[in-house]
Design an enzyme around this catalytic site. Sequence first.
Site, PDB file in Angstrom:
ATOM      1  N   LYS A  19       3.654 -17.162 -19.159  1.00 17.11           N
ATOM      2  CA  LYS A  19       3.819 -16.519 -17.842  1.00 17.11           C
ATOM      3  C   LYS A  19       4.327 -17.556 -16.868  1.00 17.11           C
ATOM      4  O   LYS A  19       4.115 -18.757 -17.062  1.00 17.11           O
ATOM      5  CB  LYS A  19       2.475 -15.988 -17.337  1.00 17.11           C
ATOM      6  CG  LYS A  19       2.599 -14.891 -16.303  1.00 17.11           C
ATOM      7  CD  LYS A  19       2.798 -13.541 -16.965  1.00 17.11           C
ATOM      8  CE  LYS A  19       3.158 -12.468 -15.971  1.00 17.11           C
ATOM      9  NZ  LYS A  19       3.063 -11.134 -16.593  1.00 17.11           N
ATOM     10  N   ASP A  53       7.848  -9.406 -13.237  1.00 19.38           N
ATOM     11  CA  ASP A  53       6.461  -9.076 -12.903  1.00 19.38           C
ATOM     12  C   ASP A  53       6.505  -8.772 -11.396  1.00 19.38           C
ATOM     13  O   ASP A  53       7.583  -8.438 -10.879  1.00 19.38           O
ATOM     14  CB  ASP A  53       5.514 -10.243 -13.258  1.00 19.38           C
ATOM     15  CG  ASP A  53       4.034  -9.829 -13.241  1.00 19.38           C
ATOM     16  OD1 ASP A  53       3.559  -9.265 -14.232  1.00 19.38           O
ATOM     17  OD2 ASP A  53       3.345 -10.053 -12.223  1.00 19.38           O
TER      18      ASP A  53
HETATM   19  P1  NDP Z   1       6.200  -4.774  -8.107  1.00 20.63           P
HETATM   20  O1  NDP Z   1       6.481  -6.016  -7.365  1.00 20.63           O
HETATM   21  O2  NDP Z   1       7.322  -3.893  -8.518  1.00 20.63           O
HETATM   22  O3  NDP Z   1       5.164  -3.869  -7.303  1.00 20.63           O
HETATM   23  C1  NDP Z   1       3.916  -4.357  -6.950  1.00 20.63           C
HETATM   24  C2  NDP Z   1       3.196  -3.305  -6.141  1.00 20.63           C
HETATM   25  O4  NDP Z   1       1.847  -3.712  -5.964  1.00 20.63           O
HETATM   26  C3  NDP Z   1       3.772  -3.134  -4.753  1.00 20.63           C
HETATM   27  O5  NDP Z   1       3.567  -1.811  -4.316  1.00 20.63           O
HETATM   28  C4  NDP Z   1       2.951  -4.131  -3.942  1.00 20.63           C
HETATM   29  O6  NDP Z   1       2.869  -3.826  -2.556  1.00 20.63           O
HETATM   30  C5  NDP Z   1       1.597  -3.987  -4.579  1.00 20.63           C
HETATM   31  N1  NDP Z   1       0.882  -5.271  -4.453  1.00 20.63           N
HETATM   32  C6  NDP Z   1       1.240  -6.451  -5.003  1.00 20.63           C
HETATM   33  N2  NDP Z   1       0.403  -7.429  -4.657  1.00 20.63           N
HETATM   34  C7  NDP Z   1      -0.497  -6.850  -3.852  1.00 20.63           C
HETATM   35  C8  NDP Z   1      -1.630  -7.327  -3.171  1.00 20.63           C
HETATM   36  N3  NDP Z   1      -1.997  -8.634  -3.249  1.00 20.63           N
HETATM   37  N4  NDP Z   1      -2.352  -6.440  -2.450  1.00 20.63           N
HETATM   38  C9  NDP Z   1      -1.982  -5.131  -2.385  1.00 20.63           C
HETATM   39  N5  NDP Z   1      -0.909  -4.621  -3.015  1.00 20.63           N
HETATM   40  C10 NDP Z   1      -0.189  -5.467  -3.732  1.00 20.63           C
HETATM   41  O7  NDP Z   1       5.361  -5.245  -9.398  1.00 20.63           O
HETATM   42  P2  NDP Z   1       5.091  -4.452 -10.754  1.00 20.63           P
HETATM   43  O8  NDP Z   1       5.015  -3.001 -10.502  1.00 20.63           O
HETATM   44  O9  NDP Z   1       6.052  -4.967 -11.760  1.00 20.63           O
HETATM   45  O10 NDP Z   1       3.663  -5.020 -11.161  1.00 20.63           O
HETATM   46  C11 NDP Z   1       2.455  -4.375 -10.812  1.00 20.63           C
HETATM   47  C12 NDP Z   1       1.330  -4.852 -11.724  1.00 20.63           C
HETATM   48  O11 NDP Z   1       1.654  -4.520 -13.075  1.00 20.63           O
HETATM   49  C13 NDP Z   1       1.058  -6.346 -11.739  1.00 20.63           C
HETATM   50  O12 NDP Z   1      -0.320  -6.557 -11.974  1.00 20.63           O
HETATM   51  C14 NDP Z   1       1.846  -6.834 -12.937  1.00 20.63           C
HETATM   52  O13 NDP Z   1       1.319  -8.052 -13.445  1.00 20.63           O
HETATM   53  C15 NDP Z   1       1.594  -5.683 -13.891  1.00 20.63           C
HETATM   54  N6  NDP Z   1       2.539  -5.535 -14.993  1.00 20.63           N
HETATM   55  C16 NDP Z   1       3.879  -5.466 -14.780  1.00 20.63           C
HETATM   56  C17 NDP Z   1       4.739  -5.290 -15.840  1.00 20.63           C
HETATM   57  C18 NDP Z   1       6.202  -5.139 -15.654  1.00 20.63           C
HETATM   58  O14 NDP Z   1       6.904  -4.922 -16.649  1.00 20.63           O
HETATM   59  N7  NDP Z   1       6.743  -5.197 -14.440  1.00 20.63           N
HETATM   60  C19 NDP Z   1       4.249  -5.232 -17.223  1.00 20.63           C
HETATM   61  C20 NDP Z   1       2.800  -5.230 -17.328  1.00 20.63           C
HETATM   62  C21 NDP Z   1       2.006  -5.405 -16.244  1.00 20.63           C
HETATM   63  P3  NDP Z   1       3.707  -4.733  -1.523  1.00 20.63           P
HETATM   64  O15 NDP Z   1       5.132  -4.419  -1.792  1.00 20.63           O
HETATM   65  O16 NDP Z   1       3.230  -4.284  -0.194  1.00 20.63           O
HETATM   66  O17 NDP Z   1       3.339  -6.162  -1.825  1.00 20.63           O
HETATM   67  O1  2IT Z   2       2.533  -8.454 -17.658  1.00 17.48           O
HETATM   68  C1  2IT Z   2       3.482  -8.163 -18.407  1.00 17.48           C
HETATM   69  O2  2IT Z   2       3.301  -7.752 -19.552  1.00 17.48           O
HETATM   70  C2  2IT Z   2       4.836  -8.282 -17.874  1.00 17.48           C
HETATM   71  N1  2IT Z   2       5.005  -8.609 -16.702  1.00 17.48           N
HETATM   72  C3  2IT Z   2       6.025  -8.030 -18.750  1.00 17.48           C
HETATM   73  C4  2IT Z   2       6.312  -9.208 -19.629  1.00 17.48           C
HETATM   74  C5  2IT Z   2       7.587  -9.137 -20.430  1.00 17.48           C
HETATM   75  O3  2IT Z   2       7.917 -10.177 -20.991  1.00 17.48           O
HETATM   76  O4  2IT Z   2       8.229  -8.087 -20.512  1.00 17.48           O
END
Ligand code: NDP
Ligand code: 2IT
Length: 447
Positions: free
Chosen positions: A128, A168
Amino acid sequence: MTVRDKLTAIFADVTRRNPGEDEFHQAVREVLDSVAPALQKHPEYADAKIIERICEPERQIIFRVPWEDDRGEVHINRGFRVEFNSALGPYKGGLRFHPSVYLGIVKFLGFEQLFKNALTGMPIGGGKGGSDFDPKGRSDREVMRFCQSFMTELYRHIGEYTDVPAGDIGVGGREIGYLFGQYKRITNRYESGVLTGKGLSYGGAQVRREATGYGAVFFAEEMLHAAGDSFDGKRVVVSGSGNVAIYAIEKIHQLGGTVVACSDSSGYILDDQGIDVALLKDLKEVRRARIDAYVQARPHARFNAGRPVWEVPCQVALPCATQNEIGATDAAALIKGGCVMVVEGANMPTSPEAIRAFAAAGVRFAPGKAANAGGVAASALEMQQNASRDSWTFTHSEQRLREIMRDIHDRCHATAEEYGMPGDYVAGANIDGFRRVAEAMLAHGLI
Ligand code: NDP
Ligand code: 2IT
């Protein structure tokens, strides 16, 4: 020394050696709390100090990222890449750009990633990275300059057989594009497999963008099916409004559920008619607006500033924003509101107290390392397509994702039963993921 005593000593050592890294401690604790039965069954894991080795990343890289904003002011951020474990394949995991990023966040995410990637059954290790850079309010050109500076250091550590980053929080298609462009420029290699989450115009894969959200919903659907139930007619709450949340909402609606609320860090919107996904995509993916803009287009909806979305009564909840977003008070509100199932789309969104409250109330619970594995699984499919210079259709890719999520669900379910903890998806996921990593590490000898 009993196995439990050994695990307690290992945990004490992890906290001592990694001071101040609370999220990393929390993630390690959750796994150590689950794996005692596996160690009892396999004393060879303890003899080879597999747990101690797993808790120490293979490599941790921290670097300076200087860049210039549109007014010519110089900024210095910190970049990270933690290459946690390569027993199962090249390090694989996303990059997070958020002001809260520090080594403890990157290590918790890398540690979780290792078991998650093992659960997918695909040949990927765990890693990561990220930065404390805050993309909010930055122009495209500023984001581009930051990404170029970040990659100017990162490129020497990654590669399709070494370490394969993806997105992420704060890193989506735009950022991956700039990162890929700079990697290609510096190395003079069109190495498609070095990053995943690429755009469809230059080597990206169908369904990668949708995969984490869709995958979490497929996992939830399997849990519902296991109980003779379905999404049809369910009232659902999803937190966040980013990549994972948007596509979770889209799939829940396709499966007959209604998502009535979602959020960002400013508050949540409540739309009893069901969240308008097309509007949400326009706001978040195109205009990069705040969530309150939703109510301008849908005046019947309500925006609640600074309130937790978990106060909205629902039957199913999908936390899809960030770590520890469901605390004990939120869990109590969800239980009071009639919630019977929580499926983690985000990484570690539920605090240990909240997990305990759900267990005590009989709320079915799926941990992120199983339920959100669809994103990284689709990344592995992207690597597969890149390696064979192929590209699959949306339908085929979605079908593969669905099969992978069903398989992860079934293995977590079966492992929990095998170890006498039926319905405990946390134990099932941790034990199954751990066993896969442990077996590969044993085979490789002491390295
Ligand atoms: P994005 O940046 O696309 O979206 C994040 C969302 O969460 C936004 O709405 C953001 O609001 C909110 N958010 C982030 N940090 C905070 C905080 N500290 N407090 C309140 N709201 C918060 O990220 P993703 O959708 O990609 O990721 C979301 C989660 O999913 C994370 O935990 C990530 O690790 C996990 N994840 C992502 C994957 C991926 O493929 N993208 C795969 C597996 C897991 P704001 O814009 O206001 O900050
Ligand atoms: O938390 C996760 O699994 C991710 N942000 C996606 C990782 C990836 O390599 O696709």
